[in-house]
Design a protein around this motif. Structure first.
Motif, short mmCIF file in Angstrom:
data_model
loop_
_atom_site.label_atom_id
_atom_site.label_comp_id
_atom_site.label_asym_id
_atom_site.label_seq_id
_atom_site.Cartn_x
_atom_site.Cartn_y
_atom_site.Cartn_z
N ASN A 51 0.82 -1.21 0.00
CA ASN A 51 0.00 0.00 0.00
C ASN A 51 0.86 1.26 0.00
O ASN A 51 0.47 2.28 -0.56
CB ASN A 51 -0.94 0.01 1.21
N SER A 354 0.96 9.70 -2.35
CA SER A 354 0.60 9.20 -1.03
C SER A 354 1.06 10.17 0.05
O SER A 354 1.90 11.04 -0.19
CB SER A 354 1.21 7.81 -0.79
N LYS A 360 2.07 7.52 -6.58
CA LYS A 360 1.43 6.23 -6.81
C LYS A 360 0.91 6.07 -8.23
O LYS A 360 0.86 4.95 -8.76
CB LYS A 360 0.26 6.07 -5.83
N SER A 378 -11.71 1.27 -3.53
CA SER A 378 -10.30 1.62 -3.69
C SER A 378 -9.86 1.51 -5.14
O SER A 378 -10.22 0.56 -5.83
CB SER A 378 -9.44 0.70 -2.81
#
Length: 395
Positions: A51, A354, A360, A378
């Protein structure tokens, strides 16, 4: 009498095979538990690293809806999909088709959304229209030209209105019944720069700018229009006047318990209870250019130096703790939160950064982009162009 645990031993005083097996099994269970715990930690660490550092470089189109002319149209997230509005009309698109549309003529439409309600009004006129997913559900005609309009989760609509020497804050229910009428004399209280209505429609915060002896003075005032507010003079629950010459153009109730005011170089976070209190004041050593916020975070952007094309993005949580400070050289017109990321974009380019400063997703589109709206799922977004709305997932 307490029972004693007995080891199984043979005549030579050694543990029997059965005893050794039981002892080994017990040790193996402990080892398996430790290994299982380590395995879970490794999975959580892998997810955390994924993540935090994984980057996406393309996207897939999940579905699309063709649009008629979208020239000069704007879009706002509403219901299951979006509302499109312009000077000529408004329509709700539910993901597959246009659920409803209504024509009008407005010179400067202003819109606000809260939960299942949307309100639209033409700035400097007197008419307000309220919609839900089924279409128009109410309309109000106010007494003075409208400057700003907001709606609560209960469908209570509030309008900031102005005349030559005074301003009014009025609130109405869906049936058009007036609930609040508050008059502000400009020479006494100052000019209201911005206001925000709480989700329940019972509280309001207003930023006032006054001029005394040629010196600017800004204050933020909280009003309570509920039954509890009857005990306050003029319904004023709290007033904060320590901004001095700092202009505060943005105030907002971000949740039922928090409110935020953003000045030229300061962020104020308030606890909203019966009596609002300042919980955190954050000084910014640069002139703030853009402000964006949700119920969890408040973000700002500013130029890093004079003549510098780089912008600094800073994000704070509602405790006032900084959770992001990142620099970007990409120009952008719009900015928004996507979970623990910040999305910036213009009509061709977008970048998602992020909170840890990792880029990202970076992409340059072939056609002109009107809006990019994050979805609850998401990595999914609504990509709105001049010809269609695409539901996409970045990969």
């Amino acid at each position: 009498m307490a029972r004693r645990k007995l080891k199984v031993i043979n005549r030579n005083g050694e543990m029997s095979n059965r005893g050794l097996w039981l002892h080994s099994l017990k040790n193996n269970k402990k080892a398996l538990m430790v290994l299982g715990f380590i395995f879970v930690l490794l999975i959580l660490l892998a997810l955390f690293l994924y993540n935090r550092f994984y980057k996406y470089d393309h996207y897939s189109v999940l579905s699309s809806v063709k649009l008629k002319s979208t020239e000069k149209s704007k879009f706002v997230s509403f219901g299951n999909f979006v509302v499109k509005y312009s000077n000529d009309g408004i329509s709700y698109i539910d993901g597959e088709e246009v659920r409803w549309d209504e024509a009008y003529e407005m010179k400067a439409p202003i819109v606000d959304v809260c939960d299942e309600y949307l309100v639209i009004a033409d700035k400097n006129t007197n008419d307000i229209y309220i919609y839900d997913e089924n279409g128009r559900c109410g309309n109000v005609t106010v007494n003075y030209p409208i400057v700003q309009v907001e709606i609560s989760s209960q469908g209570v609509v509030a309008a900031l209105e102005e005349e030559q020497n005074a301003n009014y804050i009025e609130a109405y229910d869906l049936e058009g019944n007036q609930l609040i009428s508050h008059k502000t004399i400009i020479d006494e209280n100052g000019y209201p720069l911005n206001f925000s209505l709480s989700e329940d429609g019972e509280k309001m915060m207003v930023s006032y700018l006054a001029v005394n002896n040629g010196v600017f003075h800004n204050k933020v005032v909280f009003y309570d229009f509920s039954k509890d507010g009857e005990e306050y003079k003029n319904r004023i629950a709290a007033s904060f006047e320590d901004y001095e010459e700092t202009v505060v153009p943005k105030v907002s109730f971000v949740s039922s318990s928090k409110a935020v005011a953003v000045g030229e170089d300061v962020i104020s976070i308030y606890d909203v209870g019966k009596t609002p209190k300042l919980s955190k004041s954050i000084d910014v050593k640069h002139q703030i250019q853009k402000v964006f916020m949700n119920e969890d975070y408040v973000g700002i952007t500013y130029l890093e130096g004079k003549g510098d094309s780089k912008s600094r993005i800073e994000v704070y949580n509602m405790n006032g703790t900084q959770v992001m400070s990142s620099s970007t050289s990409q120009t952008f017109q719009k900015i928004d939160f996507v979970d623990d990321n910040v999305l910036i974009y213009d009509d061709l380019n977008c970048k998602m950064i992020s909170f840890y400063g990792v880029e990202k997703f970076t992409y340059t589109f072939n056609g002109e982009i009107s809006s990019i709206i994050p979805l609850p799922q998401s990595r999914e977004f609504l990509l709105i162009t001049n010809a269609e709305i695409q539901k996409i997932r970045i990969k």
